[in-house]
Enzyme design. Structure first.
Site, mmCIF file in Angstrom:
data_model
loop_
_atom_site.group_PDB
_atom_site.id
_atom_site.type_symbol
_atom_site.label_atom_id
_atom_site.label_comp_id
_atom_site.label_asym_id
_atom_site.label_seq_id
_atom_site.Cartn_x
_atom_site.Cartn_y
_atom_site.Cartn_z
ATOM 1 N N GLY A 11 39.679 27.842 53.047
ATOM 2 C CA GLY A 11 38.954 28.670 54.004
ATOM 3 C C GLY A 11 37.720 29.244 53.360
ATOM 4 C CB SER A 15 38.795 32.674 55.430
ATOM 5 O OG SER A 15 39.565 32.219 54.336
ATOM 6 C CE LYS A 17 39.546 30.994 49.960
ATOM 7 N NZ LYS A 17 38.656 32.070 50.370
ATOM 8 C CB SER A 18 43.881 35.160 48.668
ATOM 9 O OG SER A 18 42.951 34.295 48.054
ATOM 10 C CB ALA A 37 45.371 34.574 37.654
ATOM 11 C CG HIS A 53 43.255 41.612 41.447
ATOM 12 N ND1 HIS A 53 43.474 41.927 42.758
ATOM 13 C CD2 HIS A 53 41.905 41.552 41.302
ATOM 14 C CE1 HIS A 53 42.323 42.036 43.387
ATOM 15 N NE2 HIS A 53 41.353 41.824 42.520
ATOM 16 C CD GLN A 55 50.415 47.642 36.135
ATOM 17 O OE1 GLN A 55 50.100 47.070 35.103
ATOM 18 N NE2 GLN A 55 51.599 48.178 36.303
ATOM 19 N NE ARG A 57 48.526 38.378 40.182
ATOM 20 C CZ ARG A 57 47.244 38.422 39.861
ATOM 21 N NH1 ARG A 57 46.348 38.604 40.801
ATOM 22 N NH2 ARG A 57 46.848 38.288 38.607
ATOM 23 C CD GLU A 66 45.571 36.592 34.227
ATOM 24 O OE1 GLU A 66 44.561 35.937 34.557
ATOM 25 O OE2 GLU A 66 45.967 37.584 34.865
#
Length: 182
Positions: A11, A15, A17-18, A37, A53, A55, A57, A66
């Protein structure tokens, strides 16, 4: 969802999408939720965003891996029945395609370099699907990305075509709405 199912979600920027991919993975089963990630901290602001991010998650029960380069290294971090979200192909592609630019010799300019990385990624995705229950892959639309480079867009299109061919589900996001294309 079947074991080893690939879901491809594409997208435009912003959009939804995530967020949609996270909700799909969160409800896909009882396995461990793994977030792949591919972002990199090139400056202090990005370093802080990545940490925030990660933290967020973690507090939501995600295990974050990562991996900005060499996605094959992710395999050692996966377990049977994992529910995996890879966000996002476009970040990985930019990392790999332009690797070495700061030294004046990026992968995009070296014959066969990107083909080797792409072959490795294909093999890695198929190996992931042999282990995990779900692999949701998120990507920006080819012409809706921040990089306006013909080579980049060509590679992104090539990757998208293969992912759609492999996917059990291909979803296009637009303004927060999901449209199943496959």
């Amino acid at each position: 969802m079947a074991r080893g199912e690939l879901i491809f979600i594409s997208g435009g920027v912003r959009s939804g999408k995530s967020a949609y991919a996270e909700s799909l993975v969160r409800t896909a089963g009882s396995g461990r939720k793994v977030y792949l990630a591919s972002g990199q901290a090139h400056d202090e602001e990005m370093k802080e965003r990545i940490e925030r991010h990660r933290q967020d998650r973690q507090e939501d029960g995600w295990h974050t891996v990562e991996q900005a380069y060499r996605m094959d290294r992710v395999l050692e971090n996966l377990q049977p029945n994992d529910l995996v979200l890879w966000d996002c192909v476009t970040t990985w592609l930019a990392n790999e395609l332009y690797e070495g630019w700061e030294k004046g010799s990026m992968c995009a300019e070296i014959p066969g370099c990107m083909e080797m990385k792409w072959s490795s990624l294909q093999k890695t995705i198929l190996e992931m699907l042999d282990t995990v229950d779900v692999l949701a892959v998120v990507s920006n639309e080819v012409l809706d990305d921040f990089v306006r480079d013909e080579l980049y867009q060509s590679w992104l299109g090539r990757i998208h075509i293969w992912l759609v061919q492999q996917a059990g589900q291909a979803i296009e996001m637009e303004n927060g709405l999901a449209f199943r294309r496959k």
